[in-house]
Design an enzyme around this catalytic site. Structure first.
Site, PDB file in Angstrom:
ATOM      1  N   ASP A   1      -7.012  -1.400  -4.473  1.00  0.00           N
ATOM      2  CA  ASP A   1      -8.061  -1.027  -3.526  1.00  0.00           C
ATOM      3  C   ASP A   1      -9.033  -0.021  -4.150  1.00  0.00           C
ATOM      4  OD1 ASP A   1      -6.794  -2.625  -1.601  1.00  0.00           O
ATOM      5  OD2 ASP A   1      -5.656  -0.933  -0.794  1.00  0.00           O
TER       6      ASP A   1
ATOM      7  N   ASP B   1       0.865  -1.183   0.000  1.00  0.00           N
ATOM      8  CA  ASP B   1       0.000   0.000   0.000  1.00  0.00           C
ATOM      9  C   ASP B   1       0.895   1.226   0.000  1.00  0.00           C
ATOM     10  OD1 ASP B   1      -2.468  -1.365   0.090  1.00  0.00           O
ATOM     11  OD2 ASP B   1      -2.363  -1.566   2.259  1.00  0.00           O
TER      12      ASP B   1
END
Length: 184
Positions: free
Chosen positions: A157, A143
């Site tokens: 995401d 991330d």
């Protein structure tokens, strides 16, 4: 007179069949293109971030509003479920199968876009789980996009969230995968 009417009905039915086939092809092409392009964007951005931000803190892009900060998430959304990584990977595998199965029925462009986004997102994070440390089906998801007061996330995401929004819109509108509407 009856002959003319049945010839016209047959021609109309053939025309509808041609339009349906064309819509299905267009939707499937959109599904595949969306899934492939966004999956590659996700993989590319993660590779770039791992290479460039491995030993750095947050890199501000737009002041405090938007920045990049490399993190590795062993769990699900918002870092929850860190002890269920293998189970999450198996659920993702099933999700990939379901999305591919549903895509065979898609004839609506919005549904095709939603399913393509969903497949790209699920595959992007699943790829991390399978191929990244600490090992197969236990890998940590990369991330890197950081907003204020929000968990750090990635392109996969974003794809999953936009897909969920589009699926809800189609469901509320009563539009089925094939483009028909509920009750019609």
């Amino acid at each position: 007179m009856w002959e003319t009417r049945s010839i016209m009905q047959a021609a109309h039915a053939e025309s509808e069949s041609t339009v349906a086939t064309s819509s299905r092809r267009t939707a499937r092409a959109l599904f595949v293109a969306t899934a492939v392009v966004l999956y590659l964007v996700d993989l590319g951005t993660k590779s770039l971030v791992v290479e460039k931000l491995a030993d750095r803190g947050r890199v501000d892009l737009v002041g405090d509003l938007l920045g990049f900060r490399l993190t590795r998430n062993p769990g699900a959304a918002f870092g929850t479920g860190t002890s269920y990584t293998v189970l999450l990977s198996c659920v993702a595998l099933v999700a990939v199968g379901v999305v591919v199965w549903l895509s065979a029925r898609v004839a609506n462009r919005v549904w095709a876009l939603a399913l393509g986004l969903l497949l790209a997102g699920v595959l992007g994070n699943l790829t991390d789980r399978v191929f990244r440390e600490p090992g197969p089906f236990e890998g940590h998801v990369v991330d890197f996009i950081q907003l204020p007061h929000w968990p750090i996330f990635n392109v996969a995401d974003m794809c999953i969230n936009v897909a969920a929004l589009l699926i809800l819109v189609q469901a509320f509108r009563g539009v089925r995968l094939n483009g028909t509407r509920d009750g019609k």
